[in-house]
Write an enzyme that holds these catalytic residues in place. Structure first.
Site, PDB file in Angstrom:
ATOM      1  N   CYS A 177     -12.648   3.750 -14.258  1.00  0.00           N
ATOM      2  CA  CYS A 177     -12.667   5.149 -14.706  1.00  0.00           C
ATOM      3  C   CYS A 177     -14.067   5.744 -14.632  1.00  0.00           C
ATOM      4  N   CYS A 182     -11.950   8.288 -12.632  1.00  0.00           N
ATOM      5  CA  CYS A 182     -11.780   9.584 -13.296  1.00  0.00           C
ATOM      6  C   CYS A 182     -13.063  10.409 -13.359  1.00  0.00           C
ATOM      7  N   LYS A 185     -14.655  11.505  -9.950  1.00  0.00           N
ATOM      8  CA  LYS A 185     -13.628  12.354  -9.321  1.00  0.00           C
ATOM      9  C   LYS A 185     -13.582  13.735  -9.967  1.00  0.00           C
ATOM     10  N   TYR A 320      -1.965  10.679  -5.941  1.00  0.00           N
ATOM     11  CA  TYR A 320      -3.071  11.156  -6.769  1.00  0.00           C
ATOM     12  C   TYR A 320      -4.425  11.060  -6.033  1.00  0.00           C
ATOM     13  N   GLU A 324      -6.394  14.225  -4.525  1.00  0.00           N
ATOM     14  CA  GLU A 324      -7.519  14.716  -5.335  1.00  0.00           C
ATOM     15  C   GLU A 324      -8.816  14.678  -4.517  1.00  0.00           C
ATOM     16  N   HIS A 583      -2.770  34.788 -26.606  1.00  0.00           N
ATOM     17  CA  HIS A 583      -2.853  35.786 -25.549  1.00  0.00           C
ATOM     18  C   HIS A 583      -4.304  36.206 -25.327  1.00  0.00           C
ATOM     19  N   GLU A 588       0.267  30.198 -22.635  1.00  0.00           N
ATOM     20  CA  GLU A 588       1.274  30.907 -23.440  1.00  0.00           C
ATOM     21  C   GLU A 588       2.597  31.046 -22.682  1.00  0.00           C
TER      22      GLU A 588
HETATM   23  P1  FAD Z   1     -10.540  -1.150 -15.102  1.00  0.00           P
HETATM   24  O1  FAD Z   1     -11.142   0.098 -15.634  1.00  0.00           O
HETATM   25  O2  FAD Z   1     -10.308  -1.206 -13.635  1.00  0.00           O
HETATM   26  O3  FAD Z   1     -11.521  -2.336 -15.551  1.00  0.00           O
HETATM   27  C1  FAD Z   1     -11.373  -3.655 -15.119  1.00  0.00           C
HETATM   28  C2  FAD Z   1     -12.738  -4.312 -15.122  1.00  0.00           C
HETATM   29  O4  FAD Z   1     -12.581  -5.749 -15.057  1.00  0.00           O
HETATM   30  C3  FAD Z   1     -13.592  -3.934 -13.922  1.00  0.00           C
HETATM   31  O5  FAD Z   1     -14.887  -3.566 -14.339  1.00  0.00           O
HETATM   32  C4  FAD Z   1     -13.653  -5.218 -13.090  1.00  0.00           C
HETATM   33  O6  FAD Z   1     -14.822  -5.314 -12.349  1.00  0.00           O
HETATM   34  C5  FAD Z   1     -13.567  -6.270 -14.182  1.00  0.00           C
HETATM   35  N1  FAD Z   1     -13.088  -7.589 -13.720  1.00  0.00           N
HETATM   36  C6  FAD Z   1     -12.069  -7.854 -12.871  1.00  0.00           C
HETATM   37  N2  FAD Z   1     -11.876  -9.183 -12.771  1.00  0.00           N
HETATM   38  C7  FAD Z   1     -12.803  -9.767 -13.583  1.00  0.00           C
HETATM   39  C8  FAD Z   1     -13.085 -11.122 -13.923  1.00  0.00           C
HETATM   40  N3  FAD Z   1     -12.385 -12.121 -13.411  1.00  0.00           N
HETATM   41  N4  FAD Z   1     -14.103 -11.367 -14.786  1.00  0.00           N
HETATM   42  C9  FAD Z   1     -14.836 -10.355 -15.321  1.00  0.00           C
HETATM   43  N5  FAD Z   1     -14.583  -9.053 -15.045  1.00  0.00           N
HETATM   44  C10 FAD Z   1     -13.580  -8.759 -14.193  1.00  0.00           C
HETATM   45  N6  FAD Z   1      -6.913   7.751 -14.853  1.00  0.00           N
HETATM   46  C11 FAD Z   1      -6.822   8.841 -15.672  1.00  0.00           C
HETATM   47  O7  FAD Z   1      -6.312   8.720 -16.788  1.00  0.00           O
HETATM   48  N7  FAD Z   1      -7.302  10.055 -15.285  1.00  0.00           N
HETATM   49  C12 FAD Z   1      -7.889  10.258 -14.082  1.00  0.00           C
HETATM   50  O8  FAD Z   1      -8.307  11.375 -13.774  1.00  0.00           O
HETATM   51  C13 FAD Z   1      -7.998   9.141 -13.221  1.00  0.00           C
HETATM   52  N8  FAD Z   1      -8.592   9.277 -12.019  1.00  0.00           N
HETATM   53  C14 FAD Z   1      -8.748   8.186 -11.221  1.00  0.00           C
HETATM   54  C15 FAD Z   1      -9.371   8.353  -9.981  1.00  0.00           C
HETATM   55  C16 FAD Z   1      -9.543   7.277  -9.144  1.00  0.00           C
HETATM   56  C17 FAD Z   1     -10.241   7.471  -7.821  1.00  0.00           C
HETATM   57  C18 FAD Z   1      -9.069   5.990  -9.546  1.00  0.00           C
HETATM   58  C19 FAD Z   1      -9.272   4.806  -8.651  1.00  0.00           C
HETATM   59  C20 FAD Z   1      -8.435   5.811 -10.757  1.00  0.00           C
HETATM   60  C21 FAD Z   1      -8.262   6.911 -11.599  1.00  0.00           C
HETATM   61  N9  FAD Z   1      -7.617   6.794 -12.832  1.00  0.00           N
HETATM   62  C22 FAD Z   1      -7.486   7.887 -13.642  1.00  0.00           C
HETATM   63  C23 FAD Z   1      -7.059   5.502 -13.275  1.00  0.00           C
HETATM   64  C24 FAD Z   1      -8.008   4.797 -14.244  1.00  0.00           C
HETATM   65  O9  FAD Z   1      -9.305   4.703 -13.703  1.00  0.00           O
HETATM   66  C25 FAD Z   1      -7.474   3.402 -14.576  1.00  0.00           C
HETATM   67  O10 FAD Z   1      -6.144   3.521 -15.012  1.00  0.00           O
HETATM   68  C26 FAD Z   1      -8.288   2.704 -15.648  1.00  0.00           C
HETATM   69  O11 FAD Z   1      -9.635   2.581 -15.283  1.00  0.00           O
HETATM   70  C27 FAD Z   1      -7.709   1.304 -15.927  1.00  0.00           C
HETATM   71  O12 FAD Z   1      -8.471   0.650 -16.892  1.00  0.00           O
HETATM   72  P2  FAD Z   1      -8.389  -0.937 -17.042  1.00  0.00           P
HETATM   73  O13 FAD Z   1      -9.164  -1.270 -18.280  1.00  0.00           O
HETATM   74  O14 FAD Z   1      -7.013  -1.400 -16.944  1.00  0.00           O
HETATM   75  O15 FAD Z   1      -9.164  -1.514 -15.774  1.00  0.00           O
HETATM   76  P1  NDP Z   2      -0.170   5.454  -5.364  1.00  0.00           P
HETATM   77  O1  NDP Z   2       0.402   4.095  -5.389  1.00  0.00           O
HETATM   78  O2  NDP Z   2       0.178   6.433  -6.413  1.00  0.00           O
HETATM   79  O3  NDP Z   2       0.196   6.147  -3.941  1.00  0.00           O
HETATM   80  C1  NDP Z   2      -0.047   5.525  -2.737  1.00  0.00           C
HETATM   81  C2  NDP Z   2       0.045   6.549  -1.600  1.00  0.00           C
HETATM   82  O4  NDP Z   2      -0.286   5.905  -0.385  1.00  0.00           O
HETATM   83  C3  NDP Z   2       1.426   7.114  -1.414  1.00  0.00           C
HETATM   84  O5  NDP Z   2       1.331   8.440  -0.966  1.00  0.00           O
HETATM   85  C4  NDP Z   2       2.024   6.203  -0.334  1.00  0.00           C
HETATM   86  O6  NDP Z   2       3.006   6.835   0.446  1.00  0.00           O
HETATM   87  C5  NDP Z   2       0.804   5.956   0.519  1.00  0.00           C
HETATM   88  N1  NDP Z   2       0.850   4.689   1.245  1.00  0.00           N
HETATM   89  C6  NDP Z   2       1.163   3.470   0.751  1.00  0.00           C
HETATM   90  N2  NDP Z   2       1.028   2.525   1.711  1.00  0.00           N
HETATM   91  C7  NDP Z   2       0.620   3.184   2.832  1.00  0.00           C
HETATM   92  C8  NDP Z   2       0.305   2.761   4.129  1.00  0.00           C
HETATM   93  N3  NDP Z   2       0.372   1.471   4.497  1.00  0.00           N
HETATM   94  N4  NDP Z   2      -0.093   3.677   5.034  1.00  0.00           N
HETATM   95  C9  NDP Z   2      -0.181   4.986   4.683  1.00  0.00           C
HETATM   96  N5  NDP Z   2       0.122   5.460   3.455  1.00  0.00           N
HETATM   97  C10 NDP Z   2       0.511   4.557   2.539  1.00  0.00           C
HETATM   98  O7  NDP Z   2      -1.718   5.204  -5.270  1.00  0.00           O
HETATM   99  P2  NDP Z   2      -3.005   6.012  -5.552  1.00  0.00           P
HETATM  100  O8  NDP Z   2      -3.987   5.130  -4.879  1.00  0.00           O
HETATM  101  O9  NDP Z   2      -2.998   7.437  -5.151  1.00  0.00           O
HETATM  102  O10 NDP Z   2      -3.170   5.985  -7.159  1.00  0.00           O
HETATM  103  C11 NDP Z   2      -3.095   4.791  -7.934  1.00  0.00           C
HETATM  104  C12 NDP Z   2      -2.954   5.123  -9.391  1.00  0.00           C
HETATM  105  O11 NDP Z   2      -4.201   5.563  -9.923  1.00  0.00           O
HETATM  106  C13 NDP Z   2      -1.998   6.273  -9.678  1.00  0.00           C
HETATM  107  O12 NDP Z   2      -0.680   5.817  -9.812  1.00  0.00           O
HETATM  108  C14 NDP Z   2      -2.520   6.826 -10.984  1.00  0.00           C
HETATM  109  O13 NDP Z   2      -1.860   6.244 -12.075  1.00  0.00           O
HETATM  110  C15 NDP Z   2      -3.990   6.456 -11.001  1.00  0.00           C
HETATM  111  N6  NDP Z   2      -4.762   7.696 -10.809  1.00  0.00           N
HETATM  112  C16 NDP Z   2      -4.707   8.675 -11.760  1.00  0.00           C
HETATM  113  C17 NDP Z   2      -5.335   9.895 -11.568  1.00  0.00           C
HETATM  114  C18 NDP Z   2      -5.222  10.974 -12.593  1.00  0.00           C
HETATM  115  O14 NDP Z   2      -4.822  10.715 -13.707  1.00  0.00           O
HETATM  116  N7  NDP Z   2      -5.553  12.205 -12.241  1.00  0.00           N
HETATM  117  C19 NDP Z   2      -6.102  10.140 -10.372  1.00  0.00           C
HETATM  118  C20 NDP Z   2      -6.103   9.052  -9.439  1.00  0.00           C
HETATM  119  C21 NDP Z   2      -5.456   7.885  -9.668  1.00  0.00           C
HETATM  120  P3  NDP Z   2       4.604   6.727   0.169  1.00  0.00           P
HETATM  121  O15 NDP Z   2       4.923   7.840  -0.792  1.00  0.00           O
HETATM  122  O16 NDP Z   2       5.179   6.910   1.508  1.00  0.00           O
HETATM  123  O17 NDP Z   2       4.857   5.366  -0.414  1.00  0.00           O
END
Ligand code: FAD
Ligand code: NDP
Length: 608
Positions: A177, A182, A185, A320, A324, A583, A588
């Site tokens: 995150c 998050c 992004k 997503y 985004e 408003h 709203e």
């Molecule tokens: P993580 O935050 O992934 O943390 C896991 C940690 O464990 C990492 O630091 C990793 O390096 C560490 N780790 C892994 N294996 C080991 C090990 N063996 N030993 C020690 N450390 C280890 N969510 C939202 O709610 N709003 C958003 O706007 C949003 N935007 C996103 C945009 C992007 C591009 C992405 C990729 C995700 C986004 N998400 C968003 C999703 C959100 O980031 C994740 O759901 C969240 O970070 C999950 O938290 P977590 O604690 O499960 O894991």
């Molecule tokens: P998702 O699993 O949500 O979506 C994957 C996308 O990639 C789909 O459009 C899928 O298409 C496509 N895809 C899968 N395999 C292939 C392939 N081999 N070639 C081409 N296209 C492919 O993954 P994201 O990575 O977008 O997000 C992961 C999670 O992260 C989300 O579910 C969300 O929970 C979290 N997140 C939250 C955000 C927020 O809160 N604003 C922002 C970003 C991430 P198809 O529909 O055809 O399967």
């Protein structure tokens, strides 16, 4: 008191599955007569049953539901619940009926909440291990769980170690995150919103073309500011862990046995620690692009820290992350194309997903539909030539793959403790976050069935810590979680979308109220009106309960958050109409949605 459920079950008399399900239902209706009435549709033979259920094509009882899941059901039993307006909601067959019965009988706390009770994990006060709890992964969930557990006096360590991405990116404490999700992004999305205001909204509000636009956008400046902000957050996390007396170990953990971890630091030095309990919070990592030359693509692990503007970019994926990122890239002036395998934003309301696509297309994002990259090759100029599955080709400076994420469990040594892991995606199945190994728990993105969202990981981590160290039995509630997609036109959503409502409850059992409207702040800018904002509420016709709230427009996250509370509290459509709006705001509109979809009237809002 809760309403009596009228549960129908059809089947043929000597079918074992039908007998099993109808016997369980009959027993429950004897035990709870005020809560359950069972109507049995018993047929003497399989043929009689099938002629009632299937009939000739399209004339069977199951076809009255208009749900594909019901229309595909041919076996016995066939179960559904009757609503008071004569509509029906489909339940399923024997297993679905038994699951429904189990849920009907599940222990409820006062106020109707389910209790979360764990299998005894052997934890005792004088256990003799180094720690009471070791959390593996210092991301959103792991940080929250470790700090909460320490609050109750537990001796806690949290491990966080970032394995470099294939392109070599690494980052600090705090997980996805903060570092590669998050936070960067949303900040880059904000850069795009600022650009849009500068280019479209300044003149009608009395400002002349600002100098800012003439100079153009500097990727380097934005990147530096964003990365500095992240470094500040990394530092604060370390400080808070120290303040809360949680030991932070920048080491990679791997199970040796159910109470021992081997730890490897950056220099490859290996040590061991023991603990009574473990929480796995290792999150997920981007799935690699699975085609020839796929290693040339970068992912969300890399994009936010790129030293230079990515140049002409192909985003692969259409959910997503891809949308985004494509949105903010186009917003800051990058030539951006999206390769869409099938549809945009699978799982979200289709009508709104299509509106998002149309808005993005008008804001400079190109879509290449129905294709996936088949091959990536570096050309003589150091650019990437992409051959698509339909044979077409194009050349890009950057290919950015966002095709889903896989749980980060590959190097955790789960095989050493016989921990069950889903082979397909590496996720860990749990019950109340407890895994198949009783003293090992899992939260956040790594847990099967957990929505991949930061606040979900945090909330689940806190609840789990309270249950483990403070005697709580409160489960994490994974229902009705609100989320926002930060595409250029933001989309906030909570509850059922229209397709899922149809699938779950059947046509005719819900009503959709909707409105297309022009937010006041857009009303002076000519270009904005082409893509109005939109709101949609889905309501159960029988109970008036709101099943889903969807809002497409400015500040969608801020708008949706409060409605998330309302959904959690079981808001009805009349509660929304009874709420006095603020408003003039966009939110709203959700307190004044009176045009139903079934009326056929236009959703276009008129007047103030
Ligand atoms: P993580 O935050 O992934 O943390 C896991 C940690 O464990 C990492 O630091 C990793 O390096 C560490 N780790 C892994 N294996 C080991 C090990 N063996 N030993 C020690 N450390 C280890 N969510 C939202 O709610 N709003 C958003 O706007 C949003 N935007 C996103 C945009 C992007 C591009 C992405 C990729 C995700 C986004 N998400 C968003 C999703 C959100 O980031 C994740 O759901 C969240 O970070 C999950 O938290 P977590 O604690 O499960 O894991
Ligand atoms: P998702 O699993 O949500 O979506 C994957 C996308 O990639 C789909 O459009 C899928 O298409 C496509 N895809 C899968 N395999 C292939 C392939 N081999 N070639 C081409 N296209 C492919 O993954 P994201 O990575 O977008 O997000 C992961 C999670 O992260 C989300 O579910 C969300 O929970 C979290 N997140 C939250 C955000 C927020 O809160 N604003 C922002 C970003 C991430 P198809 O529909 O055809 O399967």
């Amino acid at each position: 008191m809760s309403k009596q459920v009228v549960f129908h079950i059809g089947g043929w008399s000597s079918c074992g599955f039908y007998s099993k399900a109808s016997n369980v239902l009959a027993s429950l209706s004897i035990l709870f007569p005020s809560r359950l009435k069972v109507v049995d549709h018993k047929y003497g033979s399989r043929d009689e049953y099938r002629s009632w259920l299937i009939g000739t094509s399209g004339s069977g009882f199951r076809d009255t539901f208009g749900i594909s899941k019901a229309s595909n059901q041919t076996s016995s039993p066939f179960a559904w619940i009757e609503s008071s307006d004569g509509g029906n909601s489909f339940v399923g067959g024997c297993d679905d009926t038994l699951a429904w019965c189990k849920d009907f009988c599940a222990p409820k706390e006062e106020g109707g909440e389910e209790k979360a009770v764990h299998v005894d994990d052997g934890h005792t006060k004088g256990h003799g291990y180094d720690y009471d709890l070791v959390v593996i992964g210092g991301g959103s969930g792991g940080m929250a769980a470790s700090k909460e557990a320490a609050k109750f006096g537990a001796k806690v360590a949290v491990l966080d170690f970032v394995k470099p991405s294939p392109a070599g990116s690494t980052w600090g404490l705090g997980g996805t995150c903060v570092n590669v999700g998050c936070i960067p992004k949303k900040l880059m999305h904000n850069a795009a919103l600022i650009g849009e205001i500068l280019s479209s909204d300044t003149e009608p509000f009395g400002f002349t073309a600002p100098q800012a636009l003439e100079k153009g956008h500097s990727w380097e400046k934005m990147r530096e500011a964003v990365q500095n902000h992240i470094r500040g957050l990394n530092f604060n996390y370390r400080v808070t862990l120290r303040e809360k007396e949680v030991t932070y170990l920048n080491k990679l953990g791997k199970f040796v046995d159910a109470h021992t971890l081997s730890l490897t630091d950056k220099k490859g030095k290996v040590s061991q620690i023991t603990s009574s309990r473990f929480i796995i919070a290792t999150g997920g990592r981007p799935s690699p692009l699975n085609c020839e030359g796929g290693e040339l693509a970068i992912s969300s692990d890399d994009i936010f820290s790129l030293e230079q503007n990515p140049g002409k970019t192909l985003c692969v994926g259409a959910s997503y992350i891809a949308l985004e990122c494509a949105g903010f890239l186009a917003g800051i002036g990058v030539d951006t194309e999206v390769a869409v395998r099938s549809i945009l934003l699978r799982g979200f309301d289709r009508e709104i997903a299509d509106k998002i696509g149309a808005h993005m297309e008008d804001h400079g994002v190109k879509f290449r539909k129905g294709v996936v990259p088949a091959k990536l090759e570096k050309n003589g100029e150091g650019k990437i030539e992409v051959t698509f599955s339909d044979g077409t080709k194009d050349v890009y400076d950057t290919v950015f793959a966002a095709i889903g994420r896989s749980a980060d469990t590959g190097k955790l040594g789960v095989e050493n403790i016989n921990l069950k892991v889903n082979e397909r995606n590496g996720k860990i199945p749990t019950k109340f976050e407890q895994t198949s190994v009783p003293n090992v728990y899992a939260i956040g993105d790594v847990m099967e069935g957990c929505p991949e969202l930061t606040p979900v990981a945090i909330q689940a981590g806190r609840h789990l810590a309270r249950r483990l160290f403070d005697g709580s039995t409160t489960p994490m509630d994974y229902k009705n979680i609100c989320t926002t997609v930060f595409t250029p036109m933001e989309f906030g959503t909570v509850g059922y979308n229209e397709e899922d409502a149809k699938e779950k409850f059947g046509c005719g059992s819900y009503e959709v109220y909707h409105s297309s409207f022009n937010p006041l702040e857009w009303s002076l800018s000519e270009h904005r009106g082409k893509h109005p904002a939109f709101a949609k509420v889905i309501v159960n016709k029988d109970t008036d309960a709101v099943l889903g709230i969807h809002y497409l427009g400015p500040h969608a996250g801020e708008v949706t958050q409060g409605f998330g509370v309302a959904m959690k509290k079981g808001v009805t459509y009349n509660d929304l109409l009874d709420t006095v709006g603020i408003h003039p705001t966009s939110a709203e509109v959700l307190t004044d949605l009176t045009v139903s979809k079934s009326s056929g009237k236009s959703a276009d809002a008129k007047g103030c």
